[in-house]
Design a protein around this motif. Sequence first.
Motif, short mmCIF file in Angstrom:
data_model
loop_
_atom_site.label_atom_id
_atom_site.label_comp_id
_atom_site.label_asym_id
_atom_site.label_seq_id
_atom_site.Cartn_x
_atom_site.Cartn_y
_atom_site.Cartn_z
N TYR A 50 11.22 3.63 -3.85
CA TYR A 50 11.62 4.13 -2.53
C TYR A 50 12.05 5.60 -2.58
CZ TYR A 50 11.89 -0.94 -1.55
OH TYR A 50 11.63 -2.28 -1.44
N ARG A 51 12.26 6.10 -3.79
CA ARG A 51 12.58 7.51 -4.02
C ARG A 51 13.80 7.99 -3.21
NH1 ARG A 51 7.33 8.01 -2.54
NH2 ARG A 51 7.80 9.71 -1.12
N ASN A 52 14.77 7.11 -3.09
CA ASN A 52 15.98 7.52 -2.36
C ASN A 52 17.25 6.91 -2.98
OD1 ASN A 52 15.74 4.87 -1.56
ND2 ASN A 52 15.36 5.30 0.59
N GLU A 53 17.18 6.59 -4.29
CA GLU A 53 18.36 5.97 -4.92
C GLU A 53 19.57 6.91 -4.88
OE1 GLU A 53 16.09 5.12 -8.52
OE2 GLU A 53 16.81 3.08 -8.47
N GLU A 54 19.32 8.25 -4.98
CA GLU A 54 20.46 9.20 -4.93
C GLU A 54 21.21 9.04 -3.61
OE1 GLU A 54 17.35 10.23 -5.49
OE2 GLU A 54 17.30 11.64 -7.18
N THR A 55 20.47 8.78 -2.54
CA THR A 55 21.11 8.70 -1.22
C THR A 55 21.92 7.41 -1.07
OG1 THR A 55 19.21 7.80 0.03
CG2 THR A 55 19.31 10.18 -0.25
N ILE A 56 21.49 6.35 -1.79
CA ILE A 56 22.31 5.12 -1.80
C ILE A 56 23.62 5.45 -2.53
CG2 ILE A 56 22.46 2.72 -2.59
CD1 ILE A 56 19.42 2.58 -2.55
N GLY A 57 23.49 6.18 -3.64
CA GLY A 57 24.67 6.58 -4.40
C GLY A 57 25.64 7.39 -3.55
N GLN A 58 25.07 8.33 -2.77
CA GLN A 58 25.92 9.16 -1.90
C GLN A 58 26.64 8.31 -0.86
OE1 GLN A 58 23.40 12.11 -0.04
NE2 GLN A 58 22.94 12.98 -2.04
N LYS A 86 14.29 0.28 -20.13
CA LYS A 86 15.73 0.59 -20.18
C LYS A 86 16.00 2.04 -19.74
CE LYS A 86 17.90 -0.78 -23.87
NZ LYS A 86 18.35 -0.66 -25.28
N ASN A 87 15.17 2.97 -20.23
CA ASN A 87 15.40 4.37 -19.85
C ASN A 87 15.22 4.58 -18.36
OD1 ASN A 87 16.07 5.17 -22.37
ND2 ASN A 87 14.05 5.95 -22.92
N THR A 88 14.25 3.88 -17.80
CA THR A 88 14.02 4.05 -16.36
C THR A 88 15.22 3.49 -15.57
OG1 THR A 88 12.25 3.97 -14.75
CG2 THR A 88 12.64 1.97 -15.84
N LEU A 89 15.81 2.40 -16.06
CA LEU A 89 17.01 1.89 -15.38
C LEU A 89 18.17 2.87 -15.55
CD1 LEU A 89 18.65 -0.15 -13.79
CD2 LEU A 89 19.05 -1.41 -15.91
N LYS A 90 18.28 3.46 -16.74
CA LYS A 90 19.38 4.42 -16.94
C LYS A 90 19.27 5.59 -15.95
CE LYS A 90 20.76 3.49 -21.69
NZ LYS A 90 20.59 3.88 -23.10
N SER A 91 18.04 6.04 -15.69
CA SER A 91 17.86 7.10 -14.68
C SER A 91 18.32 6.62 -13.30
CB SER A 91 16.38 7.51 -14.56
OG SER A 91 15.95 8.08 -15.74
N SER A 92 17.98 5.37 -13.00
CA SER A 92 18.40 4.82 -11.69
C SER A 92 19.93 4.75 -11.59
CB SER A 92 17.83 3.41 -11.49
OG SER A 92 16.47 3.48 -11.21
N LEU A 93 20.57 4.32 -12.68
CA LEU A 93 22.04 4.19 -12.65
C LEU A 93 22.69 5.54 -12.37
CD1 LEU A 93 22.70 1.78 -15.69
CD2 LEU A 93 22.60 1.20 -13.26
N LYS A 94 22.10 6.59 -12.99
CA LYS A 94 22.63 7.95 -12.78
C LYS A 94 22.50 8.32 -11.30
CE LYS A 94 22.17 11.11 -16.32
NZ LYS A 94 21.30 11.99 -17.11
N LYS A 95 21.32 8.05 -10.73
CA LYS A 95 21.09 8.39 -9.32
C LYS A 95 22.03 7.59 -8.40
CE LYS A 95 16.25 9.48 -10.06
NZ LYS A 95 14.89 8.98 -9.98
N LEU A 96 22.22 6.32 -8.74
CA LEU A 96 23.07 5.46 -7.90
C LEU A 96 24.56 5.73 -8.12
CD1 LEU A 96 21.06 2.15 -8.51
CD2 LEU A 96 21.33 3.25 -6.27
N GLY A 97 24.88 6.41 -9.23
CA GLY A 97 26.28 6.74 -9.53
C GLY A 97 27.08 5.53 -9.97
N VAL A 98 26.41 4.60 -10.67
CA VAL A 98 27.11 3.39 -11.13
C VAL A 98 26.80 3.15 -12.62
CG1 VAL A 98 27.14 2.27 -8.86
CG2 VAL A 98 25.16 1.92 -10.36
N ASP A 99 27.61 2.28 -13.25
CA ASP A 99 27.40 1.97 -14.67
C ASP A 99 26.45 0.80 -14.88
OD1 ASP A 99 29.29 3.88 -15.27
OD2 ASP A 99 30.94 2.43 -15.18
#
Length: 296
Positions: A50-58, A86-99
């Motif tokens: 969806y290319r908007n995980e950062e905005t969910i984090g915000q 795993k690396n792709t999930l780690k990128s998502s976690l960073k964008k979402l701002g969660v652990d």
Amino acid sequence: MSLKFLLNDGAHIPWLGFGTGTAFYGKDATAAVRAAIETGVLHLDGAQAYRNEETIGQAISLSGAPRDRLYITTKLAESPSENSVKNTLKSSLKKLGVDYVDLFLIHSPVTALKEGKLKQWWNEMEEIKTEGLAKSIGVSNFTVEHLQVILEDAKVVPAVNQARVLFQKTFVHPYTWDTASSIYDFCKEKGILIESYGGLSPIFRATGGPVDPVLAIASERLSKASGNPVSSGQVLTKWLIQKGMVVVTTSSKVSRIQEALATTALPDLTTDEITAIETEGVKWHRRFFMKHVFNE
Ligand SMILES: NC(=O)c1ccc[n+]([C@@H]2O[C@H](COP(=O)([O-])OP(=O)(O)OC[C@H]3O[C@@H](n4cnc5c(N)ncnc54)[C@H](OP(=O)(O)O)[C@@H]3O)[C@@H](O)[C@H]2O)c1
């Protein structure tokens, strides 16, 4: 206390997921997700695609909601850009701002199957769960055949299969019930919870179908019984809940989010109403998403 379903790994999942694909695909979902959280939604449904995980984090950050109050899902892209799941999930976690995410799904089986990597992907998903980067793991748009491939060697049975049921093969809405009911039965037997998406399709993507009159009669009865107007969308949502499915929906309007949340308090549909939705639903097959998965 809002309704939650029990997953096969012991976790609980809130019944209503707020979607950030479809209407928000590739768009900034900050305002909509923040409004959903502030209206009482606990469960957010995201995806790398969806290319908007950062905005969910915000939105999470702006809402001030504590992490442990929210249930966050993301999904592995069909062609992950990183060199491992795993690396792709780690990128998502960073964008979402969660652990961690509460739920991580393989979005679609198609690419992995074509490349002979489906079992490998599932194995990597299992490691992710062991490490706690995702509390639960599951799949999306999987048919019975796809599930059988990973179940051959799986140490962890997928907790959910996000699909559309009525009108489609796996999508869950009445006009996929002809083909979706087999996957529904298979998942039930294996303890895999179905998350429906596109569940409102009969009322705006495929109007004029045979389910319309059934929804109208049920909404009239429920309106009288509850003393408040009950919409066709709420009847569809009630059907999904009573079938034991998580409902993933979305809206740009707070009033529709409130309407969806209010559905659990409505009186139940009768067995006859449920049967009528399914009997009329199978008369008209309509698929709107993931046609390539089902060769349509
Ligand atoms: N796993 C997958 O492959 C996959 C595929 C598709 C979707 N999904 C997930 O499921 C989420 C929801 O998907 P969906 O959009 O298909 O859900 P849906 O529940 O079928 O539809 C939601 C849409 O219906 C509109 N709507 C609701 N009531 C309406 C009415 N009475 N008249 C006209 N329009 C109405 C809403 O628009 P308003 O803004 O006007 O309320 C909203 O855009 C997505 O965002 C995504 O997270 C997953």
